[in-house]
Motif scaffolding. Sequence first.
Motif: not given
Length: 313
Positions: A48, A50, A52, A68, A75-79, A81
Motif C-alpha cells: 500500500y 500512503p 494524503y 467514509q 483502500y485501508p483507512a489507516s493509509e 490522511k
Amino acid sequence: VLLAGGQGTRLGVDGPKGAYNIGITRPLYIFEQQMKNLTDVVEECGAYIPLYVMTSEKNHGETVAFWQEHDMFGYPASEIKFFVQDMAPAVDFEGKIYLESKDYPALSPNGNGGWFSSMLRCDVVKIAKEAGIEWLNTFAVDNVLQRIADPVFVGATINSGCTVGAKVVKKNAPDERVGVICLKDNHPSIVEYYELTDELMNAKNEKGEPAYYFGVILNYLFRLDELISIAKDKMPLHIVEKKISYYDDALGKTVKPEKPNGYKFETLVLDMIQLSESCLPFEVVREKEFAPIKNPTGIDSVESARELCKACG
C-alpha cells in the motif's frame, strides 16, 4: 498527495469536485476512478502507498464523509490522511477585502502551490518523514486517467538524478490551456498558458518544431528533503483575476458575479519547479494519461473524459 480542494461549481454541482459522477451505466465518481488507478499499482507492487488528501475549508467535511460513505473506495483507512489547505482572502480591484457573509471575509484556497505549506502546518510532513517516505507524487483530482505512483515514472526520475519529475504531454494546439515546461536562466521552469505571448506560443526550435511543445498535466514527483529546504523561503504570490462571490450588505444577500470582479492570491506549483535543482520532463501518451475535467461539455469536459476512459477500457 491528491489535490482535492476544488469545488464542482463549473460542472454545475455543489460539493467536492472529486464527488462528481462521471459514470454512464452505473455511478463512477472522480475520486473512485483515481483510487482504481492507484490500486493498479498497489496490486502490481504488493504494497500500500500512503495517500494524503488535501481538501479545503469549503469541502473538508463533505469530502471526508463521502470517502467514509464509500468505504474509502476499498483502500485501508489507516493509509489515508486528510488535511486542509491554507486559505487566503480575496479582494476587489481596489484592494478592498470581500466579505463572504456580514462578518466573515471571503477566503479561497491559496493555489496549487499551497499544498506543501499546508502539509507542514497540519504535521503531515512529520507523519511522512516518520514513515520513511523520501518522495511525494503530487497530482490533481480532475484528471481521471492520472497514473499515480507510476513505477516507471518514479524509476526514471530517481535514475536521472533529478530532484523533481514532471509528467508532460505534447500539446494538441499552440494555445492549449496547459502550462509548458522549459528552461529559464538554466533552471527548470513552467510558463502558464495565460503568460504565453503569441510570439512564444508560435516559436520554433532549430529543428522547426514548436519550441514550447510540452504541457504539464499536474503530476509531479518531488524529493521530500528538497521540498523542506524550499519551504524555508517564502513562495511568491501570484495575483489572479477571478469571479468572487461576495456578500452585498445593501441587498442583504450573496452575489455570484458573471465575470471576474477581483483578485485571488495564489502560490503555484510552477514556482516549486523553478526553485528546484533539476527536473526530468517525462512524456506520457496523452490519450492514456490525460483526461482533465474542467467543463460539463466540450473541450476538457465530462464528455471528453468519458470518451477517453472508454477508449482506455
